[in-house]
Design an enzyme around this catalytic site. Structure first.
Site, PDB file in Angstrom:
ATOM      1  N   ASP A   1      -5.491   0.094  -4.435  1.00  0.00           N
ATOM      2  CA  ASP A   1      -4.106   0.497  -4.116  1.00  0.00           C
ATOM      3  C   ASP A   1      -3.509  -0.714  -5.030  1.00  0.00           C
ATOM      4  OD1 ASP A   1      -4.773  -1.199  -2.049  1.00  0.00           O
ATOM      5  OD2 ASP A   1      -3.384  -0.019  -0.684  1.00  0.00           O
ATOM      6  N   HIS A   2      -4.020  -2.327  -5.093  1.00  0.00           N
ATOM      7  CA  HIS A   2      -3.827  -3.404  -4.777  1.00  0.00           C
ATOM      8  C   HIS A   2      -4.783  -4.321  -4.851  1.00  0.00           C
ATOM      9  CE1 HIS A   2      -4.101  -4.239  -0.894  1.00  0.00           C
ATOM     10  NE2 HIS A   2      -2.824  -3.113  -0.737  1.00  0.00           N
TER      11      HIS A   2
ATOM     12  N   SER B   1       1.227  -0.883  -0.364  1.00  0.00           N
ATOM     13  CA  SER B   1      -0.412   0.017   0.066  1.00  0.00           C
ATOM     14  C   SER B   1       0.646   1.105  -0.473  1.00  0.00           C
ATOM     15  CB  SER B   1      -0.770  -0.356   1.402  1.00  0.00           C
ATOM     16  OG  SER B   1      -1.924  -0.989   0.403  1.00  0.00           O
TER      17      SER B   1
ATOM     18  N   PHE C   1     -10.057   8.491  16.320  1.00  0.00           N
ATOM     19  CA  PHE C   1     -10.938   7.635  17.409  1.00  0.00           C
ATOM     20  C   PHE C   1     -10.523   6.168  17.216  1.00  0.00           C
ATOM     21  CE2 PHE C   1     -13.112  10.492  13.487  1.00  0.00           C
ATOM     22  CZ  PHE C   1     -14.101  11.003  15.038  1.00  0.00           C
ATOM     23  N   GLU C   2      -9.239   5.787  17.927  1.00  0.00           N
ATOM     24  CA  GLU C   2      -9.285   4.400  18.099  1.00  0.00           C
ATOM     25  C   GLU C   2      -7.882   4.703  18.654  1.00  0.00           C
ATOM     26  OE1 GLU C   2     -10.035   1.272  18.570  1.00  0.00           O
ATOM     27  OE2 GLU C   2     -12.226   2.242  18.474  1.00  0.00           O
TER      28      GLU C   2
ATOM     29  N   ASP D   1      -8.728  -4.612   2.910  1.00  0.00           N
ATOM     30  CA  ASP D   1      -7.184  -4.788   3.021  1.00  0.00           C
ATOM     31  C   ASP D   1      -7.575  -5.504   4.437  1.00  0.00           C
ATOM     32  OD1 ASP D   1      -4.879  -5.016   2.141  1.00  0.00           O
ATOM     33  OD2 ASP D   1      -3.836  -4.025   4.064  1.00  0.00           O
TER      34      ASP D   1
ATOM     35  N   THR E   1      -1.863   4.453   3.288  1.00  0.00           N
ATOM     36  CA  THR E   1      -1.971   4.698   2.160  1.00  0.00           C
ATOM     37  C   THR E   1      -2.103   6.537   2.612  1.00  0.00           C
ATOM     38  OG1 THR E   1      -3.158   3.585   2.208  1.00  0.00           O
ATOM     39  CG2 THR E   1      -3.996   5.226   0.878  1.00  0.00           C
TER      40      THR E   1
ATOM     41  N   HIS F   1      -1.735  -9.764  -0.396  1.00  0.00           N
ATOM     42  CA  HIS F   1      -2.044  -9.010  -1.706  1.00  0.00           C
ATOM     43  C   HIS F   1      -1.801  -9.679  -2.634  1.00  0.00           C
ATOM     44  CE1 HIS F   1      -0.841  -5.088   0.455  1.00  0.00           C
ATOM     45  NE2 HIS F   1      -0.660  -5.898   1.340  1.00  0.00           N
TER      46      HIS F   1
HETATM   47 ZN   LIG Z   1      -2.309  -4.869   2.705  1.00  0.00          ZN
END
Ligand SMILES: [Zn+2]
Ligand SMILES: *[C@@H]1O[C@H](CO)[C@@H](O)[C@H](O)[C@H]1NC(C)=O
Ligand SMILES: *[C@@H]1O[C@H](CO)[C@@H](O)[C@H](O)[C@H]1NC(C)=O
Ligand SMILES: *[C@@H]1O[C@H](CO)[C@@H](O)[C@H](O)[C@H]1NC(C)=O
EC number: 3.1.3.1
Length: 533
Positions: A382-383, A116, A292-293, A341, A179, A459
């Site tokens: 992305d993949h 990614s 948020f986490e 993902d 990302t 991936h």
């Molecule tokens: Zn991945």
């Protein structure tokens, strides 16, 4: 917590038990040739009527489904239809409805199957990179801090900011994950998310961690929504949501406080739970940081179970757009469905596919709120993943279920198999395949079987789709390198090296049209002359 999967099972059961009532009606229609002929003719007319939008894109929205390969889009589409009580195959996702599409090649400079970080560098900065590096060119190999100091490439987000546009990032992973990081950071190693992860030698050369780069080097980003609190807080700080957890930073810094202090005098707000997020008034907010986490946000199927509550990706996209559209010069926004993902890596297809649908809901928000005459919306991945489905399941078979044993497959171990399978991953068992009769394979935490034992499923290396609408969306056609995505966005909005170039080439194409009409006029005259003669 189990609301959605239970609903799913019930809907599918209804589809099966009353096949004639719900599922048959669709396939019955399809037995009439006119059904297909009419639909195809409508499609032809739609395509004939498509007018390329050749203006300059004021706004750019990039929707990135992490790991959302073509098979994942198809399966997500089927799940969406089945959740609504239909057979599913004929369904359309919001992304499917965008009129232009293309394929892009996702390999990295040094790997046939990419990750990614390197792929994000390609579609955000327009230059391919090496595996697990981000924001840097192909001269920078994994972990090479020194090379990264001179090999930086500039993302569309930075170009948009330089052009006076507002900018935003909405993700469901940590905001420091590969990302989102590729929009604002430069790193020879995507794992350098907090200072404790950056080796001392690299630090002494001047390489800083990704969270620090976000806060120190990119204070202009208007909207930052996702997970990753622990990467911004130090080992002495207790997490507000999980009192037994501390921050990760070893430098003693509190980057959330530093972000807030840096925004003194601006309309800025930091939030970490849904109730606070819901109260943010976009009209009164120019800078919004929401974490948020401590790490990634929850899967969409787990959100309701979250201790402090989390906004959906659609709700985050709505708020982001309300803030960003205030800038008359426009904006750039990245929205990532990050956990598609992670669902695949865990081989939990229910999570991956439900997150595709949550991500698609965010696309609906954008197409509903924005004027596509001035906004280029691009949806891509992305993949891909080692994810597939097949086995001649009858029409309407639950996508998360078993392929019915109707004699169509010669299964050599005489056991049933799931519609969805992974090429590799945690779903392999040394003792042989599990007998799935009576197993609820639609459970959100069910792990699909795989052929090769791996801790995490990998991936996939094949091309991914691009879907688009808006100014210059018609440039998405055919097969391209993944870098093409960044270049089309920059060209559409006249950013970076295209600031001048896109204007002149647009004038040139207008001139082409004139010479074409000139040509037509001459040939018509010649034709008339030949008729007279
Ligand atoms: Zn991945
Ligand atoms: C944590 O707090 C202790 C005691 O105040 C201090 O000695 C230490 O340096 C702090 N560590 C960090 C990472 O801030
Ligand atoms: C959801 O909440 C229940 C208790 O209410 C807990 O047992 C379970 O672990 C939680 N699941 C997740 C994914 O957080
Ligand atoms: C799988 O389990 C079912 C139900 O327990 C049983 O009827 C069937 O024989 C089993 N199949 C094999 C191949 O063991």
């Amino acid at each position: 917590m189990f609301g959605a999967p239970v609903k799913f099972v019930l809907v599918v059961a209804a589809c099966w038990s009353s096949w004639a009532a719900i599922c048959y009606s669709q396939t019955d229609e399809e037995k009439r040739p006119e059904y297909w002929n009419d639909q195809a003719w409508r499609d032809i007319q739609d395509v004939l009527n498509l007018q390329p939008k050749t203006g300059v894109a004021k706004n750019l929205v990039l929707f990135l489904g992490d790991g959302m390969g073509v098979s994942t889009v198809t399966a997500g589409r089927i799940l969406k239809g089945q959740l609504a009580g239909r057979t599913g195959e004929e369904e359309l996702l919001e992304m499917d409805k965008l009129p232009y599409s293309a394929l892009v090649k996702t390999y990295n400079v040094d790997r046939q199957t990419g990750d990614s970080a390197a792929t994000a560098t390609a579609y955000l900065s327009g230059v391919k990179a090496n595996y697990e590096t981000l924001g840097v060119d192909g001269t920078v190999t994994y972990d090479d801090c020194a090379a990264s100091l001179t090999g930086k490439v500039k993302s569309v987000l930075r170009h948009a900011h330089d052009a006076g546009k507002s900018t935003g990032i909405v993700v469901t992973s940590r905001i420091t994950h590969a990302t989102p990081a590729a929009t604002y950071a430069y790193a020879a190693n995507r794992a350098w998310e907090h200072d404790g992860k950056v080796p001392t030698e690299a630090q002494s050369l001047g390489c800083t961690d990704i969270a620090l780069q976000l806060v120190e080097d990119n204070p202009y980003i208007n909207v930052i929504l996702g997970g990753g609190r622990a990467y911004f807080t130090n080992t002495n700080q207790t997490d507000p949501e999980y009192p037994d957890q501390k921050g990760f930073r070893t430098d003693g810094r509190d980057l959330i406080q530093e972000w807030t202090d840096g925004k003194a005098g601006s309309a800025a707000q930091y939030v970490w739970r849904k109730a606070e997020f819901d109260q943010v008034d976009p009209a009164e907010t120019d800078y919004l940081l929401g974490l948020f986490e401590p790490s990634h946000m929850q899967y969409s199927l787990d959100t309701e179970n979250d201790t402090a509550g989390e906004p959906t990706i659609a709700a985050m996209t709505t708020k982001a757009l309300q803030i960003l559209t205030k800038n008359p010069k426009g904006f750039f926004l990245l929205v990532e469905g990050s956990k598609i993902d992670l669902g695949h890596h865990d081989s939990k297809a229910a999570h991956a596919l439900h997150d595709v649908i949550a991500f698609d809901d965010a696309i609906a928000v954008a197409t509903g709120m924005l004027d596509l005459d001035e906004t280029l919306i691009t949806v891509t991945a992305d993949h891909s993943h080692m994810f597939g489905f097949g086995g001649y399941a009858p029409r309407g078979t639950p996508i998360l279920g078993l392929v019915p044993d109707d004699g169509e497959n010669i299964v050599l171990d005489n056991m049933r198999f799931t519609n969805i399978l992974y090429g590799n991953g945690p779903g392999f068992r040394q003792e042989g395949r599990q007998n799935l009769t009576g197993v609820n394979t639609a459970d959100k935490d069910y792990i699909q079987q795989s052929a090769v034992p791996m801790k995490w499923e990998s991936h996939g290396g094949e091309d991914v789709s691009v879907f688009a609408d808006g100014p210059m969306a018609h440039l998405f056609r055919g097969l391209h390198e993944q870098v093409y995505v960044a270049h089309v966005m920059k060209y559409a909005a006249c950013l970076g090296e295209y600031a001048e170039k896109c204007q002149t080439s647009r004038t040139a194409s207008a001139a082409d049209k004139h010479s074409w009409s000139g040509f037509t006029l001459v040939s018509t005259l010649l034709l008339i002359k030949s008729i007279i003669n």
